[in-house]
Write a protein that holds these residues in place. Structure first.
Motif, PDB file in Angstrom:
ATOM      1  N   ARG A   1       0.603  -1.346   0.242  1.00  4.44           N
ATOM      2  CA  ARG A   1      -0.102  -0.294   0.178  1.00  4.44           C
ATOM      3  C   ARG A   1       0.729   1.074   0.481  1.00  4.44           C
ATOM      4  O   ARG A   1      -0.144   2.454  -0.764  1.00  4.44           O
ATOM      5  CB  ARG A   1      -1.112  -0.048   1.240  1.00  4.44           C
ATOM      6  CG  ARG A   1      -1.911  -1.331   1.337  1.00  4.44           C
ATOM      7  CD  ARG A   1      -2.769  -0.838   2.456  1.00  4.44           C
ATOM      8  NE  ARG A   1      -3.446   0.104   3.080  1.00  4.44           N
ATOM      9  CZ  ARG A   1      -3.541   0.345   3.893  1.00  4.44           C
ATOM     10  NH1 ARG A   1      -4.111  -0.055   4.937  1.00  4.44           N
ATOM     11  NH2 ARG A   1      -4.269   2.027   4.201  1.00  4.44           N
ATOM     12  N   TYR A   2       1.759   0.959   0.492  1.00  2.00           N
ATOM     13  CA  TYR A   2       2.825   2.437   0.442  1.00  2.00           C
ATOM     14  C   TYR A   2       4.237   2.198  -0.661  1.00  2.00           C
ATOM     15  O   TYR A   2       5.300   1.717  -0.656  1.00  2.00           O
ATOM     16  CB  TYR A   2       3.189   2.435   1.469  1.00  2.00           C
ATOM     17  CG  TYR A   2       1.963   2.514   2.545  1.00  2.00           C
ATOM     18  CD1 TYR A   2       1.069   3.940   2.269  1.00  2.00           C
ATOM     19  CD2 TYR A   2       1.488   1.874   3.866  1.00  2.00           C
ATOM     20  CE1 TYR A   2       0.433   3.534   3.857  1.00  2.00           C
ATOM     21  CE2 TYR A   2       0.906   1.267   4.285  1.00  2.00           C
ATOM     22  CZ  TYR A   2      -0.213   2.501   4.685  1.00  2.00           C
ATOM     23  OH  TYR A   2      -0.842   2.276   5.348  1.00  2.00           O
TER      24      TYR A   2
ATOM     25  N   THR B   1       6.726   8.148  -0.991  1.00  3.39           N
ATOM     26  CA  THR B   1       7.333   8.358  -0.800  1.00  3.39           C
ATOM     27  C   THR B   1       8.697   8.978  -0.733  1.00  3.39           C
ATOM     28  O   THR B   1       8.526  10.460   0.322  1.00  3.39           O
ATOM     29  CB  THR B   1       7.775   7.591   0.376  1.00  3.39           C
ATOM     30  OG1 THR B   1       7.145   6.537   0.712  1.00  3.39           O
ATOM     31  CG2 THR B   1       8.445   7.492   1.929  1.00  3.39           C
ATOM     32  N   LEU B   2       9.023   9.161  -1.791  1.00  3.02           N
ATOM     33  CA  LEU B   2      10.395   9.952  -1.927  1.00  3.02           C
ATOM     34  C   LEU B   2       9.723  11.025  -3.457  1.00  3.02           C
ATOM     35  O   LEU B   2      10.930  12.303  -3.731  1.00  3.02           O
ATOM     36  CB  LEU B   2      11.182   8.499  -2.449  1.00  3.02           C
ATOM     37  CG  LEU B   2      11.943   7.768  -1.659  1.00  3.02           C
ATOM     38  CD1 LEU B   2      12.800   6.788  -2.047  1.00  3.02           C
ATOM     39  CD2 LEU B   2      12.997   8.039  -0.144  1.00  3.02           C
ATOM     40  N   LEU B   3       8.860  10.003  -4.152  1.00  2.00           N
ATOM     41  CA  LEU B   3       9.132  11.745  -4.946  1.00  2.00           C
ATOM     42  C   LEU B   3       7.300  12.482  -5.198  1.00  2.00           C
ATOM     43  O   LEU B   3       7.128  13.719  -5.496  1.00  2.00           O
ATOM     44  CB  LEU B   3       8.429  10.831  -6.484  1.00  2.00           C
ATOM     45  CG  LEU B   3      10.044  10.287  -6.810  1.00  2.00           C
ATOM     46  CD1 LEU B   3      10.365   9.846  -8.606  1.00  2.00           C
ATOM     47  CD2 LEU B   3      11.755  11.684  -7.235  1.00  2.00           C
ATOM     48  N   TYR B   4       6.360  11.261  -5.066  1.00  2.00           N
ATOM     49  CA  TYR B   4       5.142  11.721  -4.940  1.00  2.00           C
ATOM     50  C   TYR B   4       4.512  12.339  -3.852  1.00  2.00           C
ATOM     51  O   TYR B   4       3.658  10.907  -2.761  1.00  2.00           O
ATOM     52  CB  TYR B   4       4.663  11.204  -6.020  1.00  2.00           C
ATOM     53  CG  TYR B   4       2.821  11.236  -5.695  1.00  2.00           C
ATOM     54  CD1 TYR B   4       2.150  11.909  -6.441  1.00  2.00           C
ATOM     55  CD2 TYR B   4       2.012  10.393  -5.108  1.00  2.00           C
ATOM     56  CE1 TYR B   4       1.115  12.479  -6.440  1.00  2.00           C
ATOM     57  CE2 TYR B   4       0.196  10.693  -5.575  1.00  2.00           C
ATOM     58  CZ  TYR B   4      -0.215  12.097  -6.048  1.00  2.00           C
ATOM     59  OH  TYR B   4      -1.490  11.981  -6.722  1.00  2.00           O
ATOM     60  N   ASN B   5       5.007  12.710  -2.741  1.00  2.18           N
ATOM     61  CA  ASN B   5       4.628  13.128  -1.170  1.00  2.18           C
ATOM     62  C   ASN B   5       4.385  14.063  -1.292  1.00  2.18           C
ATOM     63  O   ASN B   5       4.149  15.210  -1.453  1.00  2.18           O
ATOM     64  CB  ASN B   5       6.022  12.465  -0.601  1.00  2.18           C
ATOM     65  CG  ASN B   5       6.449  13.402  -0.146  1.00  2.18           C
ATOM     66  OD1 ASN B   5       6.752  15.374  -0.016  1.00  2.18           O
ATOM     67  ND2 ASN B   5       8.198  12.760  -1.166  1.00  2.18           N
ATOM     68  N   PRO B   6       3.267  14.908  -0.031  1.00  2.00           N
ATOM     69  CA  PRO B   6       2.350  15.738   0.806  1.00  2.00           C
ATOM     70  C   PRO B   6       3.434  16.508   0.927  1.00  2.00           C
ATOM     71  O   PRO B   6       3.241  18.231   0.468  1.00  2.00           O
ATOM     72  CB  PRO B   6       1.844  15.629   1.767  1.00  2.00           C
ATOM     73  CG  PRO B   6       1.615  14.341   1.316  1.00  2.00           C
ATOM     74  CD  PRO B   6       2.746  13.219   0.255  1.00  2.00           C
TER      75      PRO B   6
END
Length: 244
Positions: free
Chosen positions: A115-116, A121-126
């Motif tokens: 799911r993660y 986490t590294l490129l498409y993150n908030p």
């Protein structure tokens, strides 16, 4: 946001500090101070590797960057020191140099089945993009499935950059570090390899990372119709507004 997270300072990228502490200083110490008239083999290795090791631990503790890649980086430096101090066959250095990016690449591939996925986490993150806004636009346009497919492709590209690093690290280590570990020559060659690895491996990998992010951004723009300014994370968008 919890009180604990408020106390954690923002992590601001400092590429020149990273380059100085992790590459230049250790390389100079290993290449120039390993002779008996200076620090000697053992102390030059310990002092040289103390800089990237200390910097990595500082980043992990101060900014709570307790992620897989950061931890692997610290372990990698520790293993390099162990190979030199214990006089282990230098061929293991090449294996170690290849194993670390290979482990990250495999982790990226495995994460695509969870799911993660790491690419999120590294490129498409908030912290970089307004992912909530992007997901809402994708949902409204019925493009969520197509975007997930492109995100999966980006993950494969991402894993490919680490495969490239693994192969180049192995070739570079075998080519440059040929002396027995625990010797002055080994230290000097290790310093030379550290210095050469930046233009030969780090910069090409960085270019590939930028290309992957550009691919991801082009996909977002095509599927949502938003400009880059419209989907930047709120805190980054505010900075851009203040500049303008």
């Amino acid at each position: 946001m919890t009180e604990h997270s408020k106390n954690i300072p923002d992590h601001k990228p400092r590429p020149w500090v990273d380059l100085l502490v992790s590459i230049i200083i250790p390389s100079v110490i290993l290449m120039k101070l390993s002779g008996d008239e200076y620090l000697g083999n053992t102390w030059a290795l310990l002092v040289g590797l103390a800089f990237p090791m200390g910097w990595g631990l500082f980043e992990l503790i101060r900014y709570r960057k307790k992620n897989f890649i950061a931890v692997l980086g610290v372990i990698s430096v520790g293993l390099t020191g162990g190979i030199g101090l214990l006089a282990i066959d230098a061929r293991w250095l090449a294996i170690k140099e290849a194993a670390v990016p290979l482990a990250i690449g495999i982790a990226v591939l495995i994460s695509t089945r969870t799911r993660y996925p790491l690419v999120r986490t590294l490129l498409y993150n908030p912290n970089v993009l307004d992912t909530a806004k992007i997901q809402q636009s994708l949902k409204e346009r019925g493009c969520e499935e197509e975007f997930d497919s492109r995100l999966l492709k980006a993950s494969y590209f991402f894993a490919g950059t680490f495969l490239f690093s693994a192969i180049m690290n192995y070739i570079l280590a075998r080519w440059i570090v040929t002396s027995p570990s625990g010797t002055q020559a080994f230290n000097e060659e290790l310093g030379r390899m550290t210095l050469v690895s930046y233009p030969m491996i780090a910069i090409p990998s960085m270019v590939m990372m930028i290309a992957i992010f550009f691919y991801l951004w082009r996909s977002i723009r095509r599927l949502t119709g938003h400009t880059l300014e419209e989907v930047l994370a709120p805190h980054l968008a505010e900075k851009e507004d203040r500049k303008s």
